[in-house]
Design a protein around this motif. Structure first.
Motif, PDB file in Angstrom:
ATOM      1  N   THR A   1       5.980  43.067  35.003  1.00  0.00           N
ATOM      2  CA  THR A   1       7.402  43.393  35.003  1.00  0.00           C
ATOM      3  C   THR A   1       7.902  43.703  33.600  1.00  0.00           C
ATOM      4  OG1 THR A   1       8.155  41.111  34.668  1.00  0.00           O
ATOM      5  CG2 THR A   1       7.701  41.790  36.938  1.00  0.00           C
ATOM      6  N   VAL A   2       9.147  44.141  33.514  1.00  0.00           N
ATOM      7  CA  VAL A   2       9.782  44.393  32.223  1.00  0.00           C
ATOM      8  C   VAL A   2       9.776  43.128  31.376  1.00  0.00           C
ATOM      9  CG1 VAL A   2      11.950  44.997  31.085  1.00  0.00           C
ATOM     10  CG2 VAL A   2      11.223  46.258  33.125  1.00  0.00           C
ATOM     11  N   THR A   3      10.031  41.988  31.998  1.00  0.00           N
ATOM     12  CA  THR A   3      10.055  40.725  31.265  1.00  0.00           C
ATOM     13  C   THR A   3       8.724  40.446  30.586  1.00  0.00           C
ATOM     14  OG1 THR A   3      11.692  39.820  32.801  1.00  0.00           O
ATOM     15  CG2 THR A   3      10.467  38.239  31.482  1.00  0.00           C
ATOM     16  N   ASP A   4       7.637  40.782  31.251  1.00  0.00           N
ATOM     17  CA  ASP A   4       6.324  40.576  30.635  1.00  0.00           C
ATOM     18  C   ASP A   4       6.171  41.427  29.377  1.00  0.00           C
ATOM     19  OD1 ASP A   4       5.198  38.770  32.622  1.00  0.00           O
ATOM     20  OD2 ASP A   4       5.212  40.484  33.972  1.00  0.00           O
ATOM     21  N   ASP A   5       6.616  42.676  29.425  1.00  0.00           N
ATOM     22  CA  ASP A   5       6.537  43.532  28.238  1.00  0.00           C
ATOM     23  C   ASP A   5       7.424  43.006  27.121  1.00  0.00           C
ATOM     24  OD1 ASP A   5       4.660  45.240  29.227  1.00  0.00           O
ATOM     25  OD2 ASP A   5       5.922  47.024  29.276  1.00  0.00           O
ATOM     26  N   LEU A   6       8.618  42.523  27.461  1.00  0.00           N
ATOM     27  CA  LEU A   6       9.517  41.996  26.432  1.00  0.00           C
ATOM     28  C   LEU A   6       8.906  40.775  25.758  1.00  0.00           C
ATOM     29  CD1 LEU A   6      12.939  42.344  28.294  1.00  0.00           C
ATOM     30  CD2 LEU A   6      12.021  43.816  26.497  1.00  0.00           C
ATOM     31  N   GLU A   7       8.281  39.927  26.530  1.00  0.00           N
ATOM     32  CA  GLU A   7       7.608  38.776  25.933  1.00  0.00           C
ATOM     33  C   GLU A   7       6.480  39.240  25.017  1.00  0.00           C
ATOM     34  OE1 GLU A   7       5.058  34.817  27.237  1.00  0.00           O
ATOM     35  OE2 GLU A   7       6.469  35.679  28.675  1.00  0.00           O
ATOM     36  N   SER A   8       5.803  40.317  25.398  1.00  0.00           N
ATOM     37  CA  SER A   8       4.720  40.832  24.556  1.00  0.00           C
ATOM     38  C   SER A   8       5.236  41.312  23.207  1.00  0.00           C
ATOM     39  CB  SER A   8       3.988  41.970  25.282  1.00  0.00           C
ATOM     40  OG  SER A   8       3.279  41.491  26.398  1.00  0.00           O
ATOM     41  N   PHE A   9       6.425  41.941  23.172  1.00  0.00           N
ATOM     42  CA  PHE A   9       7.005  42.339  21.890  1.00  0.00           C
ATOM     43  C   PHE A   9       7.195  41.123  20.992  1.00  0.00           C
ATOM     44  CE2 PHE A   9       8.401  46.358  23.962  1.00  0.00           C
ATOM     45  CZ  PHE A   9       8.023  47.241  22.966  1.00  0.00           C
ATOM     46  N   MET A  10       7.661  40.036  21.567  1.00  0.00           N
ATOM     47  CA  MET A  10       7.837  38.812  20.788  1.00  0.00           C
ATOM     48  C   MET A  10       6.485  38.307  20.283  1.00  0.00           C
ATOM     49  SD  MET A  10       9.410  35.186  22.046  1.00  0.00           S
ATOM     50  CE  MET A  10       8.033  34.929  23.155  1.00  0.00           C
ATOM     51  N   HIS A  11       5.451  38.375  21.134  1.00  0.00           N
ATOM     52  CA  HIS A  11       4.132  37.910  20.713  1.00  0.00           C
ATOM     53  C   HIS A  11       3.546  38.794  19.614  1.00  0.00           C
ATOM     54  CE1 HIS A  11       4.204  34.812  23.624  1.00  0.00           C
ATOM     55  NE2 HIS A  11       3.959  35.556  24.684  1.00  0.00           N
ATOM     56  N   VAL A  12       3.885  40.086  19.610  1.00  0.00           N
ATOM     57  CA  VAL A  12       3.443  40.951  18.519  1.00  0.00           C
ATOM     58  C   VAL A  12       4.000  40.429  17.197  1.00  0.00           C
ATOM     59  CG1 VAL A  12       3.672  43.240  17.477  1.00  0.00           C
ATOM     60  CG2 VAL A  12       3.093  43.025  19.903  1.00  0.00           C
ATOM     61  N   LEU A  13       5.298  40.120  17.168  1.00  0.00           N
ATOM     62  CA  LEU A  13       5.902  39.583  15.944  1.00  0.00           C
ATOM     63  C   LEU A  13       5.320  38.218  15.600  1.00  0.00           C
ATOM     64  CD1 LEU A  13       9.707  40.483  16.093  1.00  0.00           C
ATOM     65  CD2 LEU A  13       8.006  41.238  14.421  1.00  0.00           C
ATOM     66  N   GLY A  14       5.131  37.374  16.615  1.00  0.00           N
ATOM     67  CA  GLY A  14       4.575  36.048  16.353  1.00  0.00           C
ATOM     68  C   GLY A  14       3.159  36.126  15.825  1.00  0.00           C
ATOM     69  N   TRP A  15       2.346  36.976  16.440  1.00  0.00           N
ATOM     70  CA  TRP A  15       0.950  37.129  16.003  1.00  0.00           C
ATOM     71  C   TRP A  15       0.885  37.698  14.586  1.00  0.00           C
ATOM     72  CZ3 TRP A  15      -2.659  40.659  14.407  1.00  0.00           C
ATOM     73  CH2 TRP A  15      -3.997  40.348  14.606  1.00  0.00           C
ATOM     74  N   MET A  16       1.667  38.748  14.322  1.00  0.00           N
ATOM     75  CA  MET A  16       1.664  39.349  12.990  1.00  0.00           C
ATOM     76  C   MET A  16       2.153  38.373  11.940  1.00  0.00           C
ATOM     77  SD  MET A  16       0.478  42.469  13.267  1.00  0.00           S
ATOM     78  CE  MET A  16       1.009  43.182  11.714  1.00  0.00           C
ATOM     79  N   THR A  17       3.108  37.526  12.300  1.00  0.00           N
ATOM     80  CA  THR A  17       3.635  36.529  11.360  1.00  0.00           C
ATOM     81  C   THR A  17       2.550  35.546  10.956  1.00  0.00           C
ATOM     82  OG1 THR A  17       5.883  36.712  12.230  1.00  0.00           O
ATOM     83  CG2 THR A  17       5.316  34.677  11.059  1.00  0.00           C
ATOM     84  N   LEU A  18       1.881  34.962  11.948  1.00  0.00           N
ATOM     85  CA  LEU A  18       0.849  33.980  11.630  1.00  0.00           C
ATOM     86  C   LEU A  18      -0.361  34.620  10.967  1.00  0.00           C
ATOM     87  CD1 LEU A  18       0.817  31.598  14.750  1.00  0.00           C
ATOM     88  CD2 LEU A  18       2.171  31.457  12.645  1.00  0.00           C
ATOM     89  N   ARG A  19      -0.631  35.876  11.297  1.00  0.00           N
ATOM     90  CA  ARG A  19      -1.843  36.516  10.778  1.00  0.00           C
ATOM     91  C   ARG A  19      -1.653  37.120   9.394  1.00  0.00           C
ATOM     92  NH1 ARG A  19      -5.562  37.928   8.588  1.00  0.00           N
ATOM     93  NH2 ARG A  19      -7.495  38.907   9.288  1.00  0.00           N
ATOM     94  N   TYR A  20      -0.489  37.688   9.094  1.00  0.00           N
ATOM     95  CA  TYR A  20      -0.375  38.505   7.882  1.00  0.00           C
ATOM     96  C   TYR A  20       0.787  38.153   6.945  1.00  0.00           C
ATOM     97  CZ  TYR A  20      -3.839  41.683   9.870  1.00  0.00           C
ATOM     98  OH  TYR A  20      -4.984  42.223  10.375  1.00  0.00           O
ATOM     99  N   VAL A  21       1.809  37.482   7.414  1.00  0.00           N
ATOM    100  CA  VAL A  21       2.952  37.228   6.535  1.00  0.00           C
ATOM    101  C   VAL A  21       2.557  36.202   5.475  1.00  0.00           C
ATOM    102  CG1 VAL A  21       5.286  36.286   6.408  1.00  0.00           C
ATOM    103  CG2 VAL A  21       4.658  37.827   8.281  1.00  0.00           C
ATOM    104  N   PRO A  22       2.798  36.492   4.186  1.00  0.00           N
ATOM    105  CA  PRO A  22       2.447  35.543   3.124  1.00  0.00           C
ATOM    106  C   PRO A  22       3.117  34.196   3.362  1.00  0.00           C
ATOM    107  CG  PRO A  22       3.039  37.669   2.197  1.00  0.00           C
ATOM    108  CD  PRO A  22       3.390  37.730   3.647  1.00  0.00           C
TER     109      PRO A  22
END
Length: 727
Positions: free
Chosen positions: A502-523
């Motif tokens: 559903t749309v909700t699943d995609d919206l949650e994925s956008f949040m996980h993109v930011l969360g993953w990038m934060t833990l992986r690459y943000v100083p």
């Protein structure tokens, strides 16, 4: 690979189906060609005598004992027992395993090692049905699983290092042998035969294989060595930033532009070592138009002109006189295997057709120039045998079609953000593309991931890879498994493999993109070291359980973090203060209600639905909680709330400009270990109400959940692996 070993196919049927007979028949065999191959002793003592016995049937191939020699050329810690290479005049065959040059490989196991495959003792319908019900063809033993895993690993390595549609191998256990054919849908395995008692089958296979064309052996002939003149070769390398002259360049046909030109570049890198998958590989390339003759551009089947491109053609735009593909340009090439469906009334549109619909509806923040098509001869065939009379396994096969696509823009990966505001702005751009596609084109992306958002030179975000997108008017499941990339999929989809996306699943994925990038690459501050990052990422994004019938589930840690308002990590502290952390808290807030342990019941609502003057403190809190819950659920039904929340955050003045991605972090972090099945039982009981609520939400939005996948389900895209962007 469970359910993807299709056997036991009769050997003669296998040969007639896949290995055409030669014009020159095989000569008479010696009485006992394998008499010098020992029956006892160490397995290592078999290889050289076996090579001596079979080499007479392969005049164009060189068999090499590579059992103790890893593939160092491709930096793979793998070695096949026997590797067979083409004989090339003046070029020595490798003396060790080299998957980039292997034509055929063999693996040996002693009989005492335990059966990797077990044919029914009697070739009867009753025995075959019993084998299907018990799974006896692929014995569920440690040795059997390990042996089959080894075979699959070698096949995946071969396909990752070559341009292949399919390949063959030979498996020998004791005095018996089997032939295997591999493609991205699985492996067809023959019945075992005694190669000592019936050597003609082994000889016939090798003799015929020796005379097969590259295409008949499974090579993708739409890719060839570039063979550019030196000046052009140098310019292509310059455009692609390739300094190593030893890296070979290839010439790629693009089905959607047949005859108008070719893309040139190196072999695209791959992180995918699994054969059974979409096998996606992406890479920048250089598009060069072909010459235009008086009669117009040549078709794909017509011969090429006698001379290659020259330097003047590369530096000018004198090729085609009109259209965007008349110019030499840098392009982004995607090579993949797109999923096919044999279900009625299911329209699996190729990705370039999805782009056409999106452009028709003026969708922003997507690549504008896109062309693609199916590669000729690139359809899997394993699925042809799911109803074969000899089949003694319960198949879980998905068909695929080889597909190639070009973007007219290359961009750079999201992890090369110059500051956290640029990271958020790029995800925001992609979110706006998604919202427009949902509202106007009525298309759902269904694979939001860090690898599918790229940055332009201007720092703008583009949402790419619409391969798994689906028209929202389509009802029901097009495929029997999850859609998405594991690390970025919603907790709901990870836990319920058959749930409708559903749309909700995609919206949650956008949040996980930011969360993953934060833990992986943000100083981060010094206390949040690489080990801590790896632990948090493995726990939150790679978490999975192995259930019955190899159904993989996950999302437990995501739900726990969202319920406890600790997403993505309580211990992460950015080195430079940034609104990013606060944004993640805001974006994750509604999911506390969505994944609530105890969502409001009808009884709760009845209690709170009383006149205001009758409310006591407890009922006031209950009413507030219900109102907050309803608002949260409403916010998650469309992109509007997400867009407004991100827009508010981006308008803040506190964003730093010097917190670009940390490029000193390790390439990969430790993997998450799978929990055992008993850990799942508690989670199932604890979360029963969560999924009841999720079903209610889907019903309210008129989206029915699809059934749990049955025996035909395919390996999900992005099997849990070391944290990394998966294309």
């Amino acid at each position: 690979m469970n359910g993807r070993w299709l056997g036991a196919m009769p050997v003669d049927a296998f040969l007639n189906k896949y290995i055409p007979a030669t014009k020159k028949p095989l000569s008479d065999l010696p009485d006992n060609p394998f008499e010098n191959v020992p029956r006892d002793g160490m397995e290592s003592g078999l290889y050289d005598p076996f090579i001596t016995a079979i080499q007479r049937w392969m005049p164009h191939l060189q068999a090499v004992n590579t059992s103790n020699k890893d593939d160092i050329a491709n930096k793979l810690n793998l070695k096949t027992d026997i590797s067979m290479y083409n004989r090339v005049e003046g070029v020595a065959s490798p003396e060790r395993t080299d998957f980039s040059r292997t034509e055929l490989w063999m693996e040996f196991k002693a009989k005492k090692d335990g059966a990797a495959f077990q044919d029914p003792r009697d070739d009867t319908e009753e025995k075959r049905v019993l084998a299907i019900e018990t799974g006896s063809f692929t014995p569920d033993t440690d040795k059997g699983n390990r042996a089959r895993g080894q075979l699959a690993h070698y096949a995946g390595a071969l396909h990752s290092q070559q341009f292949r549609h399919f390949s063959f191998s030979i498996f020998v256990q004791g005095d018996h042998a089997r032939f295997l054919r591999w493609d991205p849908s699985g492996a067809v395995v023959t019945a075992a035969f005694n190669y000592r008692a019936n050597p003609r089958l082994m000889a016939e296979f090798l003799w015929r294989f020796n005379h097969l064309s590259p295409e008949q052996r499974g090579h993708d002939v739409s890719v060839r060595p570039a063979n550019l003149v030196p000046e052009v070769d140098a310019r292509v390398r310059e455009k692609l930033g390739i300094q190593d002259q030893n890296i070979p360049l290839y010439k790629y046909e693009v089905p959607g532009l047949a005859g108008l030109g070719y893309s040139y570049g190196p072999r695209p890198p791959t992180q995918n070592r699994s054969l059974v998958s979409r096998c996606t590989r992406t890479s920048p390339a250089v598009w060069i138009p072909t010459e235009v003759v008086d009669s117009g551009p040549r078709s794909c089947g017509e011969p090429e002109p006698p001379s290659e491109h020259n330097a003047d053609q590369l530096s000018s735009q004198d090729g085609l006189k009109k259209g965007p593909w008349s110019e030499v340009r840098l392009v982004y090439m995607k090579d993949t295997w797109r999923f096919l469906s044999d279900l009625p009334d299911v329209d699996m549109r190729p990705e370039h057709e999805i782009y056409e619909i999106l452009r028709h509806h003026k969708t922003p923040n997507i690549p504008e120039l896109v062309v693609g098509g199916d590669v000729e001869g690139g359809r899997t065939r394993t699925q042809e045998f799911v109803d074969a009379p000899w089949l003694c396994v319960k198949p879980r096969i998905s068909p695929y079609q080889h597909y190639r696509l070009l973007h007219g823009i290359v961009g750079r990966p999201l992890f090369k953000f110059e500051c956290t505001k640029q990271l958020v702005a790029a995800v925001f751009d992609a979110l706006k593309a998604h919202a427009h596609a949902v509202e106007h084109a009525r298309i759902l992306h269904r694979d939001i991931s860090a690898g599918n958002i790229i940055l332009t030179d201007e720092g703008k975000g583009l949402l790419i890879d619409w391969e798994l997108a689906k028209l929202m008017s389509e009802r029901g499941s097009r495929r029997p498994d999850r859609t998405g990339t594991w690390q970025f999929m919603s907790a709901n989809l990870l836990w319920q493999p058959g749930k409708m996306h559903t749309v909700t699943d995609d919206l949650e994925s956008f949040m996980h993109v930011l969360g993953w990038m934060t833990l992986r690459y943000v100083p981060a501050c010094d206390s949040y070291n690489a080990r801590r990052r790896g632990k948090d990422m493995a726990l939150l994004f790679d978490d999975y359980d192995e259930g019955e019938e190899c159904i993989v589930q996950g999302g437990r840690e995501k739900r726990m973090a969202l319920r406890g308002e600790s997403y993505p990590s309580d211990t992460f502290e950015p080195r430079t203060p940034t609104p990013l952390r606060g944004l993640l808290k805001d974006l994750s807030f509604p999911f506390k209600s969505f994944y609530a342990m105890w969502p409001p019941t009808a009884e709760d609502r009845k209690k709170a639905n009383v006149p205001t003057e009758c409310l006591d403190r407890q009922l006031i809190k209950l009413r507030y909680d219900i109102e907050q819950y309803d608002q949260d659920i409403e916010d998650l039904q469309s992109p509007t709330w997400f867009i407004n929340t991100m827009k508010t955050a981006l308008n803040k003045k506190e964003w730093p400009t010097d917190d670009k991605a940390d490029d000193k972090l390790p390439i990969a972090f430790p993997r998450a270990a799978p929990r055992q099945a008993q850990h799942k039982a508690d989670e199932l009981r604890q979360s029963q109400s969560v999924w009841e609520h999720a079903t209610a939400v889907q019903s309210s939005s008129k989206r029915a959940a699809s059934p749990t996948p049955g025996p035909t389900s395919k390996r999900h895209r992005g099997t849990p692996a070391a944290s990394g962007i998966q294309s």
